[in-house]
Design an enzyme around this catalytic site. Structure first.
Site, PDB file in Angstrom:
ATOM      1  N   GLY A   1     -29.703 -36.582 -28.987  1.00 49.97           N
ATOM      2  CA  GLY A   1     -29.596 -35.229 -28.829  1.00 49.97           C
ATOM      3  C   GLY A   1     -28.274 -34.734 -29.342  1.00 49.97           C
ATOM      4  O   GLY A   1     -27.640 -35.243 -30.372  1.00 49.97           O
ATOM      5  N   CYS A   2     -27.844 -33.445 -28.720  1.00 48.86           N
ATOM      6  CA  CYS A   2     -26.619 -32.665 -29.361  1.00 48.86           C
ATOM      7  C   CYS A   2     -25.660 -33.669 -29.426  1.00 48.86           C
ATOM      8  O   CYS A   2     -25.089 -34.464 -28.401  1.00 48.86           O
ATOM      9  CB  CYS A   2     -26.164 -31.618 -28.592  1.00 48.86           C
ATOM     10  SG  CYS A   2     -24.749 -30.892 -29.018  1.00 48.86           S
ATOM     11  N   PHE A   3     -25.015 -33.764 -30.607  1.00 46.37           N
ATOM     12  CA  PHE A   3     -23.517 -34.854 -30.749  1.00 46.37           C
ATOM     13  C   PHE A   3     -22.372 -34.302 -30.103  1.00 46.37           C
ATOM     14  O   PHE A   3     -21.655 -35.258 -29.685  1.00 46.37           O
ATOM     15  CB  PHE A   3     -23.328 -34.990 -31.960  1.00 46.37           C
ATOM     16  CG  PHE A   3     -23.166 -33.990 -33.300  1.00 46.37           C
ATOM     17  CD1 PHE A   3     -22.810 -32.880 -32.869  1.00 46.37           C
ATOM     18  CD2 PHE A   3     -23.606 -34.032 -34.543  1.00 46.37           C
ATOM     19  CE1 PHE A   3     -22.710 -31.684 -33.768  1.00 46.37           C
ATOM     20  CE2 PHE A   3     -23.656 -33.164 -35.589  1.00 46.37           C
ATOM     21  CZ  PHE A   3     -23.124 -31.912 -35.246  1.00 46.37           C
TER      22      PHE A   3
END
Length: 179
Positions: free
Chosen positions: A11-13
């Protein structure tokens, strides 16, 4: 030091980077893009979902302190690997759950980790195992994003901070600060 590399997309890094930056045995975590078809993509292009890249992190770690298998277990415990192309409100292939093994041994470890962690989840794990293609570091402002922005950023306050708090509680003995 004999460092190894792991490349993971959860997902979002910003979330994934924040978790692994605090883990003993991890030297560096770089946010970036992998698995797409457009050379040298920008954050905006990746977010459009048209490049095929995943937001990912590349972790340099000391396998004498933390094993690749342990990294994978933490990866599976700190994001939802059962939602296809989605983490919470973030949707699109750029937010997919994926492992990018660097060799045959890491690929075997990834397959074993998926099997081993399936019982943790009510739904099937959909994490893909993908080829280690060209890695593109994200723009400088994405590196150590949570560390620099913390709860001043609404997304960080609502998503990253609770995830990091859960990680810190569950892995307190494994944190760099516990050293």
């Amino acid at each position: 030091m004999n460092m190894a590399i792991a490349t993971l997309a959860g997902g979002c890094f910003w979330c994934t980077e924040a978790v692994f930056n605090e883990l003993k045995g991890v030297d560096t975590v770089v946010s970036g893009y992998i698995g797409g078809s457009v050379p040298d993509p920008s954050y905006e292009a990746v977010c459009s979902g048209r490049t095929g890249h995943a937001e990912a992190v590349r972790i340099s770690f000391d396998p004498n302190v933390v094993s690749y298998a342990e990294l994978l277990d933490i990866f599976f415990h700190t994001h939802d690997p059962t939602t296809l192309n989605r983490q919470g409100a973030d949707t699109g292939t750029q937010y997919r759950s994926a492992i990018f093994p660097h060799d045959a041994e890491q690929r075997a470890e990834a397959e074993a980790a998926i099997a081993r962690n399936q019982d943790v989840w009510d739904n099937p794990i959909v994490t893909s195992i993908e080829p280690d293609t060209t890695w593109y570091p994200a723009e400088d402002y994405h590196q150590r994003y949570f560390e620099r922005n913390g709860t001043a950023n609404g997304y960080c306050a609502a998503v990253v901070a609770p995830k990091l708090a859960k990680f810190r509680k569950g892995y307190a003995a494994r944190l760099k600060s516990a050293a």
